[in-house]
Design a protein around this motif. Sequence first.
Motif, PDB file in Angstrom:
ATOM      1  N   ILE A  72       0.890  -0.884  -0.107  1.00 36.92           N
ATOM      2  CA  ILE A  72      -0.130  -0.047  -0.088  1.00 36.92           C
ATOM      3  C   ILE A  72       0.690   1.412   0.046  1.00 36.92           C
ATOM      4  CG2 ILE A  72      -1.528   1.129   1.663  1.00 36.92           C
ATOM      5  CD1 ILE A  72      -2.925  -1.041   2.368  1.00 36.92           C
ATOM      6  N   ALA A  73       1.937   1.140   0.694  1.00 39.38           N
ATOM      7  CA  ALA A  73       2.979   2.941   0.959  1.00 39.38           C
ATOM      8  C   ALA A  73       3.434   2.236  -0.682  1.00 39.38           C
ATOM      9  CB  ALA A  73       3.851   1.920   2.039  1.00 39.38           C
ATOM     10  N   SER A  74       3.931   1.734  -1.191  1.00 33.35           N
ATOM     11  CA  SER A  74       4.503   1.803  -2.332  1.00 33.35           C
ATOM     12  C   SER A  74       3.912   2.117  -3.587  1.00 33.35           C
ATOM     13  CB  SER A  74       5.000   0.238  -3.503  1.00 33.35           C
ATOM     14  OG  SER A  74       5.779   0.164  -4.554  1.00 33.35           O
ATOM     15  N   ASN A  75       2.427   2.177  -3.755  1.00 32.71           N
ATOM     16  CA  ASN A  75       0.968   1.977  -4.778  1.00 32.71           C
ATOM     17  C   ASN A  75       1.505   3.949  -3.963  1.00 32.71           C
ATOM     18  OD1 ASN A  75       0.890   0.150  -5.651  1.00 32.71           O
ATOM     19  ND2 ASN A  75      -0.588  -0.295  -4.713  1.00 32.71           N
ATOM     20  N   LEU A  76       0.713   4.087  -2.581  1.00 35.62           N
ATOM     21  CA  LEU A  76      -0.008   5.645  -1.931  1.00 35.62           C
ATOM     22  C   LEU A  76       1.803   6.335  -3.129  1.00 35.62           C
ATOM     23  CD1 LEU A  76      -1.517   7.599  -0.896  1.00 35.62           C
ATOM     24  CD2 LEU A  76       0.379   6.977   1.090  1.00 35.62           C
ATOM     25  N   GLU A  77       2.510   5.665  -2.654  1.00 34.41           N
ATOM     26  CA  GLU A  77       3.996   7.015  -3.012  1.00 34.41           C
ATOM     27  C   GLU A  77       3.935   7.551  -4.364  1.00 34.41           C
ATOM     28  OE1 GLU A  77       8.753   5.641  -4.221  1.00 34.41           O
ATOM     29  OE2 GLU A  77       7.911   5.610  -1.985  1.00 34.41           O
ATOM     30  N   LYS A  78       3.504   6.591  -5.510  1.00 31.05           N
ATOM     31  CA  LYS A  78       3.040   7.129  -6.714  1.00 31.05           C
ATOM     32  C   LYS A  78       1.980   8.246  -6.656  1.00 31.05           C
ATOM     33  CE  LYS A  78       4.175   2.783  -8.638  1.00 31.05           C
ATOM     34  NZ  LYS A  78       4.336   1.945  -7.496  1.00 31.05           N
ATOM     35  N   ILE A  79       0.768   8.077  -5.306  1.00 25.35           N
ATOM     36  CA  ILE A  79      -0.228   9.683  -5.728  1.00 25.35           C
ATOM     37  C   ILE A  79       0.237  10.382  -5.236  1.00 25.35           C
ATOM     38  CG2 ILE A  79      -1.701  10.149  -4.676  1.00 25.35           C
ATOM     39  CD1 ILE A  79      -2.893   6.783  -4.362  1.00 25.35           C
ATOM     40  N   ILE A  80       1.605  10.147  -4.382  1.00 24.40           N
ATOM     41  CA  ILE A  80       1.739  11.516  -2.957  1.00 24.40           C
ATOM     42  C   ILE A  80       2.718  12.664  -4.272  1.00 24.40           C
ATOM     43  CG2 ILE A  80       1.129  10.426  -1.445  1.00 24.40           C
ATOM     44  CD1 ILE A  80       4.717  10.327  -0.985  1.00 24.40           C
ATOM     45  N   ASN A  81       4.069  11.962  -5.244  1.00 23.34           N
ATOM     46  CA  ASN A  81       4.134  12.795  -5.700  1.00 23.34           C
ATOM     47  C   ASN A  81       3.569  12.452  -7.833  1.00 23.34           C
ATOM     48  OD1 ASN A  81       7.377  12.337  -4.467  1.00 23.34           O
ATOM     49  ND2 ASN A  81       6.494  10.272  -4.910  1.00 23.34           N
ATOM     50  N   GLY A  82       2.616  12.719  -7.243  1.00 25.63           N
ATOM     51  CA  GLY A  82       1.554  12.893  -8.877  1.00 25.63           C
ATOM     52  C   GLY A  82       1.362  14.041  -8.733  1.00 25.63           C
ATOM     53  N   SER A  83       0.756  14.690  -9.930  1.00 24.76           N
ATOM     54  CA  SER A  83       0.160  15.971 -10.151  1.00 24.76           C
ATOM     55  C   SER A  83      -1.505  16.056  -9.424  1.00 24.76           C
ATOM     56  CB  SER A  83       0.391  16.169 -11.779  1.00 24.76           C
ATOM     57  OG  SER A  83      -0.355  15.568 -13.012  1.00 24.76           O
ATOM     58  N   ILE A  85      -3.278  14.656  -7.106  1.00 25.30           N
ATOM     59  CA  ILE A  85      -3.273  15.018  -5.779  1.00 25.30           C
ATOM     60  C   ILE A  85      -3.289  16.864  -5.143  1.00 25.30           C
ATOM     61  CG2 ILE A  85      -0.771  14.167  -4.554  1.00 25.30           C
ATOM     62  CD1 ILE A  85      -1.928  13.756  -2.426  1.00 25.30           C
ATOM     63  N   THR A  86      -2.192  17.245  -6.925  1.00 25.80           N
ATOM     64  CA  THR A  86      -1.727  18.674  -6.237  1.00 25.80           C
ATOM     65  C   THR A  86      -3.391  19.096  -6.577  1.00 25.80           C
ATOM     66  OG1 THR A  86      -0.625  18.975  -8.151  1.00 25.80           O
ATOM     67  CG2 THR A  86       0.614  19.053  -5.472  1.00 25.80           C
ATOM     68  N   SER A  90      -5.253  22.647  -5.004  1.00 20.40           N
ATOM     69  CA  SER A  90      -5.690  23.377  -5.147  1.00 20.40           C
ATOM     70  C   SER A  90      -6.534  23.694  -5.626  1.00 20.40           C
ATOM     71  CB  SER A  90      -4.671  23.798  -6.589  1.00 20.40           C
ATOM     72  OG  SER A  90      -3.199  23.445  -6.355  1.00 20.40           O
ATOM     73  N   GLN A  91      -7.957  23.456  -5.124  1.00 23.61           N
ATOM     74  CA  GLN A  91      -9.143  23.583  -5.949  1.00 23.61           C
ATOM     75  C   GLN A  91      -9.527  24.112  -4.416  1.00 23.61           C
ATOM     76  OE1 GLN A  91     -11.221  20.513  -7.616  1.00 23.61           O
ATOM     77  NE2 GLN A  91      -9.792  19.669  -9.436  1.00 23.61           N
ATOM     78  N   ARG A 115      -2.805  23.752  -1.300  1.00 26.24           N
ATOM     79  CA  ARG A 115      -1.594  23.384  -1.423  1.00 26.24           C
ATOM     80  C   ARG A 115       0.078  24.070  -0.656  1.00 26.24           C
ATOM     81  NH1 ARG A 115      -1.029  23.651  -8.072  1.00 26.24           N
ATOM     82  NH2 ARG A 115       1.024  22.678  -8.034  1.00 26.24           N
ATOM     83  N   ASP A 116      -0.253  25.215  -0.306  1.00 31.66           N
ATOM     84  CA  ASP A 116       1.143  25.732   0.687  1.00 31.66           C
ATOM     85  C   ASP A 116       1.360  24.379   1.679  1.00 31.66           C
ATOM     86  OD1 ASP A 116       1.384  27.405  -0.562  1.00 31.66           O
ATOM     87  OD2 ASP A 116       0.037  28.825   0.605  1.00 31.66           O
ATOM     88  N   ALA A 117       0.221  24.154   2.422  1.00 30.98           N
ATOM     89  CA  ALA A 117       0.063  22.802   3.380  1.00 30.98           C
ATOM     90  C   ALA A 117       1.309  21.613   2.314  1.00 30.98           C
ATOM     91  CB  ALA A 117      -1.462  22.896   3.837  1.00 30.98           C
ATOM     92  N   TRP A 118       0.267  21.206   2.237  1.00 34.75           N
ATOM     93  CA  TRP A 118       0.998  20.208   0.728  1.00 34.75           C
ATOM     94  C   TRP A 118       2.316  19.835   0.620  1.00 34.75           C
ATOM     95  CZ3 TRP A 118       0.121  14.704   0.659  1.00 34.75           C
ATOM     96  CH2 TRP A 118       0.729  14.474  -0.637  1.00 34.75           C
ATOM     97  N   ALA A 119       2.900  21.397   0.187  1.00 39.34           N
ATOM     98  CA  ALA A 119       4.305  21.952   0.357  1.00 39.34           C
ATOM     99  C   ALA A 119       4.981  21.038   1.576  1.00 39.34           C
ATOM    100  CB  ALA A 119       4.199  22.979   0.136  1.00 39.34           C
ATOM    101  N   ILE A 120       4.469  21.203   3.279  1.00 40.20           N
ATOM    102  CA  ILE A 120       5.142  21.262   4.239  1.00 40.20           C
ATOM    103  C   ILE A 120       4.876  19.507   4.431  1.00 40.20           C
ATOM    104  CG2 ILE A 120       4.394  21.188   6.394  1.00 40.20           C
ATOM    105  CD1 ILE A 120       3.682  24.131   5.940  1.00 40.20           C
ATOM    106  N   THR A 121       3.783  19.201   4.506  1.00 42.89           N
ATOM    107  CA  THR A 121       3.406  17.515   4.522  1.00 42.89           C
ATOM    108  C   THR A 121       4.789  16.830   3.337  1.00 42.89           C
ATOM    109  OG1 THR A 121       1.550  17.275   4.441  1.00 42.89           O
ATOM    110  CG2 THR A 121       2.325  15.796   3.562  1.00 42.89           C
ATOM    111  N   MET A 122       5.133  17.472   2.388  1.00 40.05           N
ATOM    112  CA  MET A 122       6.034  16.938   1.173  1.00 40.05           C
ATOM    113  C   MET A 122       7.396  17.931   1.433  1.00 40.05           C
ATOM    114  SD  MET A 122       4.536  14.668  -0.738  1.00 40.05           S
ATOM    115  CE  MET A 122       5.426  14.806  -2.214  1.00 40.05           C
TER     116      MET A 122
END
Length: 215
Positions: A72-83, A85-86, A90-91, A115-122
Amino acid sequence: MKLFTLFIASALVASFAFDAVSQEVSPASGLDAPAPPSFVEFLKSTVGVDRKITFSRLSGFSSLEIQRLAHIASNLEKIINGSEITDLLSQHRVVPYKTAVSFWDINSPLELTWRDAWAITMKANWDMEYEGYSSWRSTVGYTYANVKWIRLNKSHSNFRHDHLIAQNFCHEFGGHKRGFRHSSKNDKFRPYSYPYALGKICADLYLKHFKPWKK
């Protein structure tokens, strides 16, 4: 005088402790303050940087459960590094209450977009420490501010669904472990807090792109 100083120091320390499921958050203040240059540079530095999701410790899980969590973590990694989610984050419009930050090293409260909060998450890799436990209570999982571990309730119905475990990873680590909180009240606002909304977005994207794990 020493006793008074000690009392104030203790109160300040205590104010930073929170339960992932029971902390009341006050609306941010001082929202007109401009973002410090260091914070602006930080936001720029996170753009386009891929992050890893790893486990520094997994305890209380069987070998098969560990394989499943790693999958699950491996799949989720693809999500958090994708476009996607951002784009979804942003909406969301700016709502200070929903983006309250508790452990960010900024002196003045800021009005953050999600989106700023997501930058902190990442801001760094997701190095997670999870402990499995079983309880009849309705809590899916929880953590505290002064510990690294996150506890995940294996008896909860959510544990049977991969996308809801991904949701917990995002809520607890991406939200709380990056310094974001939500109200302790189970009211109409709570689901729209950053940890809850981030978890929901992660769950939806996981369900969209990945099939359930099979041993």
